[in-house]
Structure formats: structure tokens, C-alpha cells
Design a protein around this motif. Structure first.
Motif, PDB file in Angstrom:
ATOM      1  N   GLN A 146       0.887  -1.330   0.049  1.00  0.00           N
ATOM      2  CA  GLN A 146       0.051   0.171  -0.128  1.00  0.00           C
ATOM      3  C   GLN A 146       0.965   1.136  -0.129  1.00  0.00           C
ATOM      4  O   GLN A 146       0.694   2.166  -0.741  1.00  0.00           O
ATOM      5  CB  GLN A 146      -0.962  -0.075   1.280  1.00  0.00           C
ATOM      6  N   TYR A 162      -1.733   5.886  -6.556  1.00  0.00           N
ATOM      7  CA  TYR A 162      -2.700   4.643  -6.586  1.00  0.00           C
ATOM      8  C   TYR A 162      -3.181   4.300  -5.241  1.00  0.00           C
ATOM      9  O   TYR A 162      -2.428   4.439  -4.185  1.00  0.00           O
ATOM     10  CB  TYR A 162      -2.291   3.488  -7.483  1.00  0.00           C
ATOM     11  N   LEU A 209       2.062   1.972  -3.729  1.00  0.00           N
ATOM     12  CA  LEU A 209       1.123   2.229  -4.480  1.00  0.00           C
ATOM     13  C   LEU A 209       0.657   3.737  -4.173  1.00  0.00           C
ATOM     14  O   LEU A 209       0.703   4.503  -5.240  1.00  0.00           O
ATOM     15  CB  LEU A 209      -0.250   1.295  -4.182  1.00  0.00           C
ATOM     16  N   GLU A 210       0.584   4.229  -2.961  1.00  0.00           N
ATOM     17  CA  GLU A 210       0.203   5.463  -2.747  1.00  0.00           C
ATOM     18  C   GLU A 210       1.267   6.523  -3.025  1.00  0.00           C
ATOM     19  O   GLU A 210       1.076   7.589  -3.797  1.00  0.00           O
ATOM     20  CB  GLU A 210      -0.085   5.741  -1.049  1.00  0.00           C
ATOM     21  N   ILE A 212       2.036  -0.879 -11.844  1.00  0.00           N
ATOM     22  CA  ILE A 212       1.788  -1.509 -10.361  1.00  0.00           C
ATOM     23  C   ILE A 212       2.289  -2.727 -10.354  1.00  0.00           C
ATOM     24  O   ILE A 212       2.751  -3.216  -9.313  1.00  0.00           O
ATOM     25  CB  ILE A 212       0.244  -1.388 -10.243  1.00  0.00           C
ATOM     26  N   ASP A 231      -1.065   2.030 -16.298  1.00  0.00           N
ATOM     27  CA  ASP A 231      -1.121   1.987 -14.955  1.00  0.00           C
ATOM     28  C   ASP A 231      -0.946   0.472 -14.024  1.00  0.00           C
ATOM     29  O   ASP A 231      -0.338   0.336 -13.285  1.00  0.00           O
ATOM     30  CB  ASP A 231      -2.269   2.608 -14.224  1.00  0.00           C
ATOM     31  N   CYS A 232      -1.612  -0.366 -14.683  1.00  0.00           N
ATOM     32  CA  CYS A 232      -1.645  -1.637 -14.213  1.00  0.00           C
ATOM     33  C   CYS A 232      -0.123  -2.449 -14.428  1.00  0.00           C
ATOM     34  O   CYS A 232       0.261  -3.028 -13.712  1.00  0.00           O
ATOM     35  CB  CYS A 232      -2.708  -2.556 -15.016  1.00  0.00           C
ATOM     36  N   VAL A 254      -3.097  -7.712 -11.989  1.00  0.00           N
ATOM     37  CA  VAL A 254      -3.214  -6.423 -11.480  1.00  0.00           C
ATOM     38  C   VAL A 254      -4.429  -5.940 -12.324  1.00  0.00           C
ATOM     39  O   VAL A 254      -4.560  -5.975 -13.504  1.00  0.00           O
ATOM     40  CB  VAL A 254      -1.991  -5.705 -11.641  1.00  0.00           C
ATOM     41  N   VAL A 285       4.768  -3.837  -7.469  1.00  0.00           N
ATOM     42  CA  VAL A 285       4.325  -4.725  -6.320  1.00  0.00           C
ATOM     43  C   VAL A 285       5.293  -6.231  -6.473  1.00  0.00           C
ATOM     44  O   VAL A 285       5.653  -6.860  -5.769  1.00  0.00           O
ATOM     45  CB  VAL A 285       2.922  -5.325  -6.902  1.00  0.00           C
ATOM     46  N   LEU A 294      -5.141   1.298  -3.047  1.00  0.00           N
ATOM     47  CA  LEU A 294      -5.170  -0.205  -3.252  1.00  0.00           C
ATOM     48  C   LEU A 294      -6.581  -0.485  -2.781  1.00  0.00           C
ATOM     49  O   LEU A 294      -7.211   0.085  -1.772  1.00  0.00           O
ATOM     50  CB  LEU A 294      -4.449  -0.949  -1.951  1.00  0.00           C
ATOM     51  N   ALA A 297      -6.503  -1.882  -7.803  1.00  0.00           N
ATOM     52  CA  ALA A 297      -6.174  -0.610  -7.552  1.00  0.00           C
ATOM     53  C   ALA A 297      -7.094   0.319  -8.428  1.00  0.00           C
ATOM     54  O   ALA A 297      -7.257   0.144  -9.546  1.00  0.00           O
ATOM     55  CB  ALA A 297      -4.498  -0.520  -7.616  1.00  0.00           C
TER      56      ALA A 297
END
Length: 177
Positions: free
Chosen positions: A12, A20, A15-16, A55, A51-52, A77, A59, A22, A39
Motif C-alpha cells: 500500500q 494509486y 502504491l500511494e 503497479i 497503470d496496471c 493487477v 508489486v 489499493l 487498484a
């Protein structure tokens, strides 16, 4: 704490930092497990395939270092989609005016499932109560009691999604989903 909760805590913050939020972490399957990361963008514009991919790379790097899953798994994702799950308290406020299905952990007023129009949140310190108007009247549901919730695909939701997409493209005004 579940493995999904541990993974969420691991990923998380990254991502932030990338812009993004979660939405959900799910580990599914027995023989070939799939780790699903859902997300959305913090600015509430539409999430893209790029974007995916971003991510997924971030991740993957975190999970390679932390190694929380001992078995082989596939990483998936995705965006939450139009009839998205509602997993955060702010989702219930953001999607007020739209129809949702809500399932509870325990019975409330003799029922576990509710379907109706979200009317926001209430309670102290920003709210811990989800408000929903059903065909049998209004209900206030403690957020902590919600097992599962998702938006219902309706014409109004589709139209709001189109307006949000047009707004993020700069071609029209509308309310961002």
C-alpha cells in the motif's frame, strides 16, 4: 491477520507514493494460486493498462524481497471496473446515489443482505456507518460489519462512468467515478 492483509500492508505505501489506491488484495486457487491486486488512481481518473503494468512491476519487486507467499502464484493487477467492490469507507461516500449490494458478517434486523441506494456515511470522526436506502426503508450499517459490498451495474452508473471518462479526457464535464 490474513496473508492478504499482510500483503496489503507491504504494498500500500508504494502504491500511494505512485498515485494509486489499493482497492483489494485476494489470494485465490489451490493448485495454481493467483494473487489479485485491484487498484485505482488517487485522482479518481480512469486507470489504464499502463497503470496496471506499473503497479505490477512495483508489486513484483516488493513481493520478491518480502516473499510472503511460499507457493508458486500468478500476479494479476486490475482496475476495480464499473461495478466495483466497495472496500473502503470512502467508497460508500464517493458512490452515494448509486445502487449497491451489501452483505454483512452478522444478521442485522433479521437479514444479512441489503440492496439499495447508497446515501453516504455517518458517525463520529468522519463516519463509521454506511447509510443505504432499501425498498424496505433506510438502514445504517456499521462499516466493520460489512463482509462484501459492490456497486450494481445500472444505467445511472454507466452514464456516470461515461461522464467521468469524458471529464478525464477533457471533453466534457461530469462527476468522476
Amino acid at each position: 491477520m490474513t496473508i492478504e492483509d499482510r500483503i496489503a500492508q507491504m504494498i500500500q505505501p508504494a502504491l500511494e507514493d505512485m498515485g494509486y489506491g489499493l482497492v483489494r488484495v485476494r489470494l485465490q486457487g489451490k493448485e495454481r494460486m493467483t494473487l489479485q491486486i485491484m487498484a485505482d488512481r488517487l485522482d479518481e481518473t480512469a486507470i489504464t493498462v499502463d497503470d496496471c503494468a506499473d503497479i505490477s512491476h512495483a508489486v513484483s519487486a516488493i513481493l520478491d524481497v518480502e516473499d510472503p507467499i511460499t507457493e508458486a502464484y500468478a500476479l494479476e493487477v486490475s482496475s476495480p471496473g464499473i461495478d466495483r467492490p466497495l472496500t473502503r469507507l470512502r467508497d460508500f461516500e464517493r458512490f452515494a446515489g448509486h445502487e449497491a449490494k451489501v452483505e454483512l458478517e452478522n444478521l442485522m434486523n433479521g437479514r444479512r443482505r441489503f440492496r439499495g441506494t447508497l446515501t453516504g456515511i455517518a458517525g463520529e470522526a468522519g463516519g463509521e456507518i454506511v447509510k443505504i436506502e432499501t425498498d424496505t426503508g433506510p438502514f445504517e450499517i456499521p462499516f466493520a460489519e460489512i463482509r462484501d459490498a459492490k456497486l450494481v451495474l445500472t444505467d445511472a452508473l454507466i452514464e456516470a462512468s461515461r461522464a467521468a471518462a469524458a471529464q478525464s479526457d477533457g471533453t466534457a464535464e461530469g462527476s468522476a467515478l
